[in-house]
Design a protein around this motif. Structure first.
Motif, short mmCIF file in Angstrom:
data_model
loop_
_atom_site.label_atom_id
_atom_site.label_comp_id
_atom_site.label_asym_id
_atom_site.label_seq_id
_atom_site.Cartn_x
_atom_site.Cartn_y
_atom_site.Cartn_z
N PRO A 109 -1.71 1.83 -6.56
CA PRO A 109 -0.33 1.74 -7.07
C PRO A 109 0.74 1.64 -6.00
N ASP A 110 0.46 2.18 -4.80
CA ASP A 110 1.48 2.19 -3.75
C ASP A 110 1.46 0.92 -2.89
N LEU A 111 0.60 -0.02 -3.23
CA LEU A 111 0.52 -1.29 -2.50
C LEU A 111 0.97 -2.43 -3.40
N THR A 112 1.62 -3.42 -2.82
CA THR A 112 2.01 -4.61 -3.59
C THR A 112 0.78 -5.43 -3.94
N ALA A 113 0.98 -6.44 -4.78
CA ALA A 113 -0.12 -7.34 -5.12
C ALA A 113 -0.73 -7.95 -3.87
#
Length: 236
Positions: free
Chosen positions: A101-105
């Motif tokens: 969740p804490d990383l972008t696509a």
């Protein structure tokens, strides 16, 4: 459909012991998986299909029997070899995406790309799954269908020989589900990955080269499709 064998499962069983109860999840199952095929495994909950997928992916080992990937006996491999196999040869797509969740696509896909020596370009793979304008969004900012597209990109960026999908449309509406199936078919055709889809949704079998039906830990039927349907024509 090419018929050189990518993986061969020979009389595998899987037994779990829970207290005084013994559960036979797989009962002496044999199967050849061909390079370049799209295979759908159907069955109700408890039929053994997810257990079979986990063994294919090196996430679990059979209780008895042998699993060959090419010429290598993976059922006798140590944990370090299985880890390398999961990283380099296999891509996984799950029902609930499992994005960080804490990383972008983009960062979720790059994380997978860093696991292998010769990944595909991250931005190119994200464009391929229609996420070129959403690369810098976090999972919470994406719809379920968009998150599944990122999940597919994360698996495909490794350029895996084997792409394993566990209920990849299970959390999606039928329209979005067909889009996801079309992407998996694209990966099969354009990248040459062998794609295995586990599902309880029988209509998905129409897009496969072969369909396996499982019941009570056994393969009870194998159907070959002479003319697989395009995913966009599947109705459910």
């Amino acid at each position: 459909m090419p018929e050189n064998v990518l993986m061969s499962l020979k009389k595998i069983t899987k037994t779990y012991t829970m207290g005084e109860v013994t559960v036979e999840a797989l009962k002496e199952t044999s199967l050849d998986i061909f390079a370049g095929e799209l295979l759908v495994i159907l069955g109700p909950s408890g039929s053994g299909k997810s257990t079979l997928l986990n063994i294919m992916g090196g996430m679990d080992l059979p209780t008895t029997g042998e699993v060959y990937f090419g010429q290598e006996n993976m059922s006798r491999a140590g944990e370090s070899r299985l880890t390398h196999y999961r990283r380099s040869a296999v891509g996984f797509v799950f029902q609930f995406y499992n994005l960080i969740p804490d990383l972008t696509a983009r960062e979720n896909v790059e994380l997978a790309a860093n696991l292998v020596d010769n990944p595909l370009p991250t931005a190119e793979v994200l464009r391929e799954v229609g996420m070129e304008t959403r690369m810098d969004h976090f999972p919470a900012q994406l719809s379920g269908g968009e998150q599944q597209r990122v999940s597919i990109a994360r698996a495909v960026v490794k350029n895996p020989r084997l792409l394993l999908c566990d209920e990849p449309t299970g959390s999606l509406d039928s329209h979005t589900g067909r889009l996801i199936l079309a992407m998996l078919r694209h990966v099969n055709l354009e990248h040459g990955s062998t794609v295995v889809i586990v599902t309880h949704n029988a209509v998905i079998g129409a897009m496969a080269h072969r369909v396996l039906r499982m019941s009570s830990g056994r393969i009870v039927e194998v159907i070959e499709n002479a003319s697989p349907l395009p995913p966009e024509r599947i109705e459910w």
